[in-house]
Design a protein around this motif. Structure first.
Motif, short mmCIF file in Angstrom:
data_model
loop_
_atom_site.label_atom_id
_atom_site.label_comp_id
_atom_site.label_asym_id
_atom_site.label_seq_id
_atom_site.Cartn_x
_atom_site.Cartn_y
_atom_site.Cartn_z
N HIS A 3 11.50 -42.21 -18.64
CA HIS A 3 12.80 -42.82 -18.36
C HIS A 3 13.22 -42.48 -16.94
N TRP A 4 13.90 -43.42 -16.31
CA TRP A 4 14.27 -43.25 -14.90
C TRP A 4 15.35 -42.19 -14.69
N SER A 27 16.91 -51.07 -17.53
CA SER A 27 16.32 -50.57 -16.29
C SER A 27 17.42 -49.92 -15.45
N GLU A 28 17.04 -49.20 -14.43
CA GLU A 28 18.05 -48.54 -13.59
C GLU A 28 18.98 -49.57 -12.95
#
Length: 371
Positions: A3-4, A27-28
């Motif tokens: 995970h970002w 997503s980020e």
């Protein structure tokens, strides 16, 4: 792939473990965009929520520091065709918890907490999203609160109806006092306007002799919110299946001295947010402490908020027995008279030492021809 968001570690563990319909991971960049949209919406309260300025001062800082992680499964509103999704948030002030907002616009002070444990996550979701409408009589928990007078709110019953038609936590399915059950079908998605108008006319009938009231289904948990119109003002009657008590609502109550139900689904609490929040417990606490500054209005409000007549009678007896003040006893007896509690009045008549008050009791209790 990890995970970002690097910290805390449990987010990556959850990301690796849960890739199902409850977790559509963002997503980020998508997370950044959703957060920016939520913050922009809360520059002014979204129209679908009644959010007073004080609450806004709690919501904005939380949105600014929190991170949306994932969307929940698509949820079909029982009224409209357009589906919605909940949002899973991370709030760094609570590093061990995950938070569920029922919509991307859902007030941040009412996000529902869950530990990053699969069983608890599933339980939190199922407590706040129901796939079917429970029968009204199967909703075991009942909570009542005084919402305010027409003068205080500048509202009539019809204004509540108009408000909730446009409120996301509540569906536009509503019905009048003619029905003790929900007369609407499971869903009206796909109905045309003529079908809806005909059904509204059938369902919105008020039965003569009953308290005027309008009931609504909430959009997500499918609980029931009823607005009752009494001479004393409006009362919210909440019916729901109890969820585990949430500490964030307890903390919220302590912060602003309110009594919102801590075990209610989040959509039900969001629907009554912003109205006056006066409960039987709050009034009783004041009067037990001898605070009689607003005794008449407190007793009248308690009489419509407390659904148990026996419980109301017991409270009146206790305050009568504990008071040496003739004016206080007189006001309590007036309330008993207003609500038709003749047994309390007969008991008072047998023991009252003030001659004027005793004479008044005789006038209201004896048959008119015998006076």
């Amino acid at each position: 792939m990890n995970h970002w968001l690097k910290e805390p570690l449990w987010i990556d563990e959850l990301f690796q473990r849960r890739k199902d319909d409850l977790f559509d991971w963002l997503s980020e960049s998508a997370s950044h965009d959703l957060k920016a949209t939520a913050i922009e919406l809360y520059q002014e309260p979204p129209a679908e929520f009644l959010v007073p300025p004080f609450f806004m001062d709690v919501i904005r800082p939380r949105l600014e520091r929190s991170v949306p992680l994932a969307l929940s499964r698509v949820h079909q509103n029982i009224t409209f065709e357009s589906p919605t999704q909940g949002v899973w948030w991370f709030d760094p002030e609570f590093p061990d918890q995950l938070w569920l907002g029922l919509l991307d616009t859902f007030p941040a002070l009412l996000w529902v907490p869950a530990l990053p444990d699969d069983a608890q996550i599933d339980a939190v979701y199922s407590n706040n999203f129901s796939s079917v409408k429970p029968v009204v009589s199967d909703l075991k928990k009942n909570f009542r609160m005084f919402a305010g007078t027409p003068e205080q709110l500048q509202m009539e019953l019809e204004n509540f109806e108009n408000h909730y038609v446009l409120t996301s936590p509540v569906s536009s399915h509503m019905w009048g006092s003619e029905f003790e059950y929900d007369p609407w079908p499971e869903s009206t998605a796909g109905w045309n306007q003529i079908d809806m108008i005909v059904e509204y006319r059938r369902c919105m009938v008020q039965r003569p002799g009953r308290v005027r009231r309008t009931s609504f289904r909430t959009s997500f948990s499918k609980s029931v919110l009823t607005v009752e119109e009494h001479p004393e003002g409006f009362v919210f009657d909440l019916r729901y299946n109890s969820s585990p008590v949430t500490q964030h609502v307890e903390a919220f109550n302590a912060l602003i001295d309110t009594d919102y139900p801590t075990d209610a689904p989040a959509d039900l609490v969001a629907a009554v947010l912003g109205f006056r929040n006066i409960t039987a417990q709050q009034i009783t606490k004041l009067l037990d402490a001898g605070d009689f500054e607003f005794l008449w209005s407190d007793l009248k409000t308690l009489g419509v908020v407390e659904p148990n007549v026996v419980a109301y009678e017991r409270r009146l007896r206790r305050w009568l027995q504990n008071s040496d003040d003739v004016a206080v006893r007189s006001t309590i007896m007036q309330a008993a008279y207003e609500f038709g509690l003749d047994t309390v009045l007969y008991e008072c008549w047998m023991t009252e030492t003030d001659p004027e008050l005793s004479a008044w009791l005789g006038r209201v209790l004896l048959p008119q021809e015998a006076v």
